[in-house]
Design an enzyme around this catalytic site. Structure first.
Site, PDB file in Angstrom:
ATOM      1  N   ASP A 116       0.867  -1.183  -0.311  1.00  0.00           N
ATOM      2  CA  ASP A 116       0.160  -0.098   0.094  1.00  0.00           C
ATOM      3  C   ASP A 116       0.753   1.259  -0.051  1.00  0.00           C
ATOM      4  OD1 ASP A 116      -2.474   1.865   0.920  1.00  0.00           O
ATOM      5  OD2 ASP A 116      -3.123   0.040   0.773  1.00  0.00           O
ATOM      6  N   HIS A 122      -3.648   5.873   4.120  1.00  0.00           N
ATOM      7  CA  HIS A 122      -4.471   4.965   3.560  1.00  0.00           C
ATOM      8  C   HIS A 122      -3.698   3.638   3.750  1.00  0.00           C
ATOM      9  CE1 HIS A 122      -5.824   1.859   0.451  1.00  0.00           C
ATOM     10  NE2 HIS A 122      -6.836   3.007   0.432  1.00  0.00           N
ATOM     11  N   ASN A 169     -13.902   0.522  -6.186  1.00  0.00           N
ATOM     12  CA  ASN A 169     -15.081   1.500  -5.782  1.00  0.00           C
ATOM     13  C   ASN A 169     -15.363   2.110  -7.157  1.00  0.00           C
ATOM     14  OD1 ASN A 169     -14.587   0.922  -2.898  1.00  0.00           O
ATOM     15  ND2 ASN A 169     -13.007   2.433  -2.889  1.00  0.00           N
ATOM     16  N   SER A 210     -11.065  -0.908  -0.110  1.00  0.00           N
ATOM     17  CA  SER A 210      -9.757  -0.889   0.545  1.00  0.00           C
ATOM     18  C   SER A 210      -9.914  -1.475   1.807  1.00  0.00           C
ATOM     19  CB  SER A 210      -9.183   0.541   0.551  1.00  0.00           C
ATOM     20  OG  SER A 210      -8.475   0.682  -0.539  1.00  0.00           O
TER      21      SER A 210
END
Length: 386
Positions: A129, A161, A259, A332
């Site tokens: 990530d 994130h 998404n 996520s």
């Protein structure tokens, strides 16, 4: 012809597993440049120093080459009888979270982690990530190994994130000053920074991160990232084969379905690389265990289906200091829930590794009142005491 904004102009290559050195020699002959191997370096060199980087543990390579060189290699791969199985344009990937919201860690209870006697002890989870806040007070004293695959950036997470995803997968069982937000509190974390602090990356950095995770014998890899996939678009041959090779090495890869806020979940197909059959694609559900309005669904039965669902709305987890915690939405967030639950199952039964671990996750999932194309086998569930 205008360049495809989804690609970088570079290429990813799949090498034949029984003769990878032959493929590397052919790449050198076709391009006339030097080769660097992941097995023989500790830090990524700067781009001008290389044209081919070979990821030895997964049998793939990244080419910093011209379009002409890419065409020559494509022709060689299509001709067959070479050490090169496939070549694809390198795609851009990005973090798959959405905006902020208000909420708490309802997801920990929904997946059964509170009642599970397991904590992921002895299991390695790789989070690929935006990095991690290595100074976060909730993780002091934990086994955390970090490495950056983003040129010019350290493994420190300035985005938030990656820290948020790592917190969901393996946050502490009793964090100071707040409720529990992590699944596998005793798992060992391997943080691979494959997305920049702005949340952007490429196929090459992701493949390098997977290679590193396999090298370090991580049982689970969590990737909350992806890029758009169009209806009818097939999955990546390179990523699918790499996922199969990871499974053979004992590593299960979990990835976010993606998404799409403008369309219903059942219309937008799961994103790259989650649409590969050998990678578990994860969708998101809300507190009512309904499909999140942004969660992509699957359309292609031969690759592109959703495998599991997990909490992805109003999810609180770790965030870089000084904020410490934050609540956001996205597939996520659902993905590290599955990775953490996978670690609990792997601890509970040493026979559960790779494909067997993925099958156990699907077999023990809680059925949901939603189409399988949107939630797969259902809501992922932690192992309980027998």
């Amino acid at each position: 012809m205008a360049a495809d904004p989804r690609t970088t102009g570079r290429y990813i290559v799949l090498l034949r597993p029984d003769e990878p050195d032959t493929g590397v020699r052919q790449l050198v002959e076709l391009t006339g440049v030097r080769v660097m191997h992941s097995r023989s370096r500790d830090t990524p060199p700067e781009p001008p120093e290389r044209c081919i980087v070979v990821f030895d543990h997964i049998g793939a390579a990244l080419l910093y080459c011209s379009t002409d060189a890419g065409q020559v290699i494509t022709q060689a791969a299509q001709a067959g009888d070479t050490g090169i199985l496939a070549i694809e344009p390198e795609r851009r990937v990005h973090a798959t979270g959405t905006g902020a919201a208000n909420g708490a860690t309802w997801g920990i209870e929904a997946v059964g982690a509170l009642a599970s006697p397991y904590s992921g002890r002895g299991i390695r989870i790789a989070i690929l990530d935006t990095g991690f806040d290595l100074e976060h007070p909730d993780f002091q004293g934990r086994n955390v190994t970090a490495r950056s695959f983003v040129e010019g950036e350290s493994a420190h997470d300035e985005s938030g994130h990656g820290t948020h995803c790592a917190g969901i997968a393996a946050g502490p069982a009793a964090p100071e000053g707040g409720p529990r937000y992590g699944v596998a509190a005793d798992a060992d974390l391997f943080i691979g920074k494959v997305l920049s602090n702005r949340g952007h990356g490429t196929d090459g950095s992701v493949l390098e991160g997977i290679d590193w995770a396999v090298q370090n014998r991580c049982e689970v890899v969590s990737m909350s990232l992806g890029s758009p996939v169009q209806p009818g678009e097939t999955y990546s041959t390179v990523f699918e084969t790499v996922a199969q090779r990871a499974l053979q090495a004992g590593t299960l890869i979990v990835a976010a379905a993606g998404n799409e806020s403008r369309r219903p979940a059942h219309i937008a197909p799961v994103g790259h690389p989650a649409n590969c059959p050998s990678i578990l694609g994860v969708a998101a559900v809300d507190r009512a265990l309904q499909v999140a309005p942004f969660s992509c669904g699957g359309l292609e039965p031969a690759g592109g289906e959703v495998d599991l669902a997990a909490p992805g709305v109003d999810i609180e987890s770790a965030w870089p200091i000084p904020q410490r915690r934050h609540t956001i939405n996205g597939t996520s967030m659902a993905t590290p829930f599955v990775a953490g639950i996978a670690a609990l199952h792997a601890e509970a039964d040493a026979r559960l590794r790779a494909a067997a671990l993925g099958e156990r996750l699907k077999r023990t999932a809680r059925a949901l009142d939603a189409p399988a194309r949107d939630v797969g086998a259902g809501l992922v569930q932690a192992p309980q005491q027998e």
